[in-house]
Design a protein around this motif. Structure first.
Motif, short mmCIF file in Angstrom:
data_model
loop_
_atom_site.label_atom_id
_atom_site.label_comp_id
_atom_site.label_asym_id
_atom_site.label_seq_id
_atom_site.Cartn_x
_atom_site.Cartn_y
_atom_site.Cartn_z
N ALA A 5 49.88 18.01 -16.38
CA ALA A 5 48.48 17.69 -16.69
C ALA A 5 48.19 17.89 -18.18
O ALA A 5 47.46 17.11 -18.79
N THR A 6 48.75 18.94 -18.75
CA THR A 6 48.59 19.19 -20.19
C THR A 6 49.16 18.06 -21.01
O THR A 6 48.54 17.57 -21.97
N ALA A 7 50.35 17.61 -20.64
CA ALA A 7 50.99 16.50 -21.35
C ALA A 7 50.18 15.23 -21.20
O ALA A 7 49.94 14.50 -22.18
N GLY A 8 49.72 14.94 -19.98
CA GLY A 8 48.95 13.73 -19.73
C GLY A 8 47.64 13.69 -20.49
O GLY A 8 47.26 12.67 -21.06
N ALA A 9 46.93 14.82 -20.51
CA ALA A 9 45.66 14.89 -21.22
C ALA A 9 45.85 14.71 -22.72
O ALA A 9 45.06 14.04 -23.39
N HIS A 29 37.55 7.62 -21.12
CA HIS A 29 37.25 8.63 -20.09
C HIS A 29 38.04 8.37 -18.81
O HIS A 29 38.53 9.31 -18.18
N LEU A 30 38.19 7.09 -18.45
CA LEU A 30 38.96 6.76 -17.25
C LEU A 30 40.46 6.93 -17.50
O LEU A 30 41.21 7.36 -16.61
N HIS A 31 40.88 6.60 -18.70
CA HIS A 31 42.29 6.77 -19.08
C HIS A 31 42.66 8.25 -19.07
O HIS A 31 43.72 8.64 -18.56
N PHE A 32 41.78 9.09 -19.60
CA PHE A 32 42.00 10.53 -19.63
C PHE A 32 42.11 11.10 -18.22
O PHE A 32 43.01 11.89 -17.92
N ARG A 38 42.85 9.46 -15.45
CA ARG A 38 44.04 8.93 -14.78
C ARG A 38 45.30 9.66 -15.22
O ARG A 38 46.12 10.07 -14.40
N ASP A 39 45.48 9.83 -16.53
CA ASP A 39 46.72 10.43 -17.04
C ASP A 39 46.80 11.92 -16.79
O ASP A 39 47.89 12.46 -16.58
N THR A 40 45.67 12.62 -16.82
CA THR A 40 45.69 14.06 -16.55
C THR A 40 46.10 14.33 -15.11
O THR A 40 47.01 15.12 -14.84
N ILE A 41 45.44 13.66 -14.17
CA ILE A 41 45.76 13.86 -12.76
C ILE A 41 47.13 13.26 -12.43
O ILE A 41 47.98 13.90 -11.79
N GLY A 42 47.35 12.03 -12.89
CA GLY A 42 48.58 11.32 -12.55
C GLY A 42 49.84 11.99 -13.07
O GLY A 42 50.85 12.06 -12.36
N THR A 43 49.80 12.48 -14.31
CA THR A 43 50.99 13.10 -14.88
C THR A 43 51.29 14.43 -14.21
O THR A 43 52.45 14.80 -14.04
N GLY A 44 50.25 15.16 -13.82
CA GLY A 44 50.46 16.39 -13.08
C GLY A 44 51.16 16.13 -11.75
O GLY A 44 52.15 16.79 -11.41
N ILE A 45 50.66 15.14 -11.00
CA ILE A 45 51.27 14.78 -9.72
C ILE A 45 52.69 14.25 -9.94
O ILE A 45 53.62 14.55 -9.15
N TYR A 46 52.86 13.50 -10.98
CA TYR A 46 54.16 12.88 -11.33
C TYR A 46 55.25 13.93 -11.48
O TYR A 46 56.32 13.83 -10.87
N PHE A 47 54.98 14.97 -12.27
CA PHE A 47 56.00 15.98 -12.51
C PHE A 47 56.17 16.94 -11.32
O PHE A 47 57.28 17.42 -11.08
N ALA A 75 50.08 6.00 -5.99
CA ALA A 75 49.29 5.95 -4.76
C ALA A 75 48.04 6.82 -4.87
O ALA A 75 46.98 6.48 -4.33
N CYS A 76 48.14 7.92 -5.59
CA CYS A 76 47.01 8.85 -5.73
C CYS A 76 45.97 8.40 -6.75
O CYS A 76 44.77 8.63 -6.56
N ILE A 77 46.40 7.76 -7.83
CA ILE A 77 45.47 7.48 -8.94
C ILE A 77 45.14 6.00 -9.10
O ILE A 77 44.41 5.64 -10.02
N PHE A 78 45.65 5.14 -8.22
CA PHE A 78 45.49 3.70 -8.46
C PHE A 78 44.04 3.24 -8.58
O PHE A 78 43.74 2.41 -9.43
N PRO A 79 43.11 3.72 -7.73
CA PRO A 79 41.72 3.29 -7.92
C PRO A 79 41.16 3.64 -9.30
O PRO A 79 40.34 2.90 -9.85
N ILE A 80 41.59 4.77 -9.87
CA ILE A 80 41.15 5.13 -11.21
C ILE A 80 41.71 4.13 -12.22
O ILE A 80 41.01 3.69 -13.14
N ASP A 81 42.97 3.76 -12.06
CA ASP A 81 43.60 2.80 -12.96
C ASP A 81 42.94 1.43 -12.85
O ASP A 81 42.74 0.75 -13.86
N THR A 82 42.59 1.02 -11.64
CA THR A 82 41.92 -0.26 -11.44
C THR A 82 40.55 -0.26 -12.12
O THR A 82 40.18 -1.22 -12.80
N ALA A 83 39.79 0.82 -11.94
CA ALA A 83 38.48 0.93 -12.59
C ALA A 83 38.64 0.87 -14.11
O ALA A 83 37.84 0.25 -14.80
N LYS A 84 39.69 1.50 -14.62
CA LYS A 84 39.95 1.46 -16.06
C LYS A 84 40.24 0.04 -16.53
O LYS A 84 39.69 -0.43 -17.54
#
Length: 357
Positions: free
Chosen positions: A157-161, A226-229, A231-240, A277-286
């Motif tokens: 999450a730190t890296a993604g943010a 704001h949407l990119h932030f 998405r990447d904060t949540i998504g990168t945390g789940i990713y790792f 699968a977890c963050i796709f709606p955020i990415d679509t909104a972005k």
């Protein structure tokens, strides 16, 4: 001590052949310096080279995914046929140079931050609990624990943010390149001016950025930040979390090292599937919001809601997950392989010390 006039020799750490220090060529010294530098920055070297390979290989799927998110097509094959018919084979690779540079930079910085954050968090958790998450993760027959999940997730999450500040302008120009032809042909992105919508067509990365600044000012480069932030904060945390935990579980099931090729390939593909699968709606909104920003000029762009239970927000999920699975399987396989090769490199430190390097 050598006698006056006698030339000093030394034994190399590589082939044990005595050589005269005065005969060592600059090429040899540069080679040893390069190897030492490569070993010092092995994470960054492995991440950048692996990112170039994986991004180029899977870019057409990313291009189709963005089109499906931003505009309405009947199906994946309909989008592919339309793109090929209107833009040709080149259309699938439109805007590829920007992500090749930006994703490589972002991944390199991201992995560097992740590694540093991971070891820092591991130290904090060890001081607080007396147990090291990284030791647990690399112990045979050990299972993921709350501490390992917390360590990997917070580091990710730190890296993604952090990387959002670098990635947002590049991703916005990439999106513009991918959908510029659709923006010119369709009006479902909003905006009253045809001139604005058509002004982005067939522009390179730099000229797209100039056009954004012209229509929306310098902050236009960060449209959808704001949407990119988020998405990447949540998504990168789940990713790792997924990658490290899956790699550990797969290794335990086989009674082998966590970095075996099969464990890395499967864990790499799985982490992309789970995170998307977890963050796709955020990415679509972005994607929709950034498209609206591009087409609206200086007008206020419509902000779509993030709807996790709306089928509209999952358009393109299948192709996105397929792309992510391919990208990450290639990336992590190349990443772990490159790191192992670098770790096996022999550096002649005696030679470098002899020349005060």
């Amino acid at each position: 001590m050598p006698e006056p006039g006698e030339q000093q020799t030394y034994t190399t750490g590589i082939n044990n052949k005595p050589r005269n220090l005065t005969d060592v060529s600059r090429t040899v010294l540069r080679s040893e310096q390069a190897k030492r530098w490569t070993k010092r920055y092995r994470t960054e070297v492995a991440a950048s080279s692996s990112s170039l390979l994986s991004t180029f290989a899977a870019y057409p799927l990313d291009s189709v995914k963005t089109r499906l998110q931003a505009y309405k097509f009947n199906s994946f094959s309909d989008c592919v046929r339309h793109t090929y018919r209107t833009e040709g084979f080149h259309g699938f690779w439109r805007g590829v140079w920007s992500p090749l540079a930006s994703i490589t930079l972002v991944r390199t910085v991201s992995f560097s931050i992740y590694q540093k954050s991971k070891y820092t968090l591991d130290d904090w958790i060890y001081q607080a609990t007396g147990s090291s998450p990284l030791v647990v993760a690399n112990t045979r027959d050990a299972w993921p624990t709350f501490s390992t999940v917390a360590c990997f997730g917070l580091a990710g999450a730190t890296a993604g943010a952090t990387i959002t500040a670098i990635a947002c302008p590049f991703e916005l120009t990439k999106l513009s390149a991918q959908i510029s032809v659709l923006m010119a042909d369709r009006k479902d992105g909003g905006g009253k001016s045809d001139e604005v919508r058509k002004s982005y067509q067939n522009l390179g990365t730099f000229r797209t950025a100039q056009n954004l600044i012209k229509h929306r000012g310098w902050m236009g480069l960060y449209s959808g930040f704001h949407l990119h932030f988020l998405r990447d904060t949540i998504g990168t945390g789940i990713y790792f979390i997924t990658y490290e935990s899956a790699k550990q579980l797969l290794a335990n099931a086989r009674g082998s090292s966590p970095t075996t090729p099969s464990a890395v390939v499967i864990a790499g593909g799985l982490c992309g599937l789970v995170s998307w699968a977890c963050i796709f709606p955020i990415d679509t909104a972005k994607s929709i919001y950034q498209r609206n920003c591009l087409t609206s000029g200086r007008e206020k762009a419509n902000r779509p809601k993030i709807q996790f239970f709306s089928a509209r927000m999952y358009r393109g999920l299948g192709v996105s997950m397929s792309r992510s699975c391919v990208v990450n399987a290639i990336f992590f396989s190349a990443f772990e392989f490159t790191k192992k090769r670098i770790n096996r490199m022999a550096v002649d430190e005696e030679l470098l010390r002899a020349h005060d390097i």
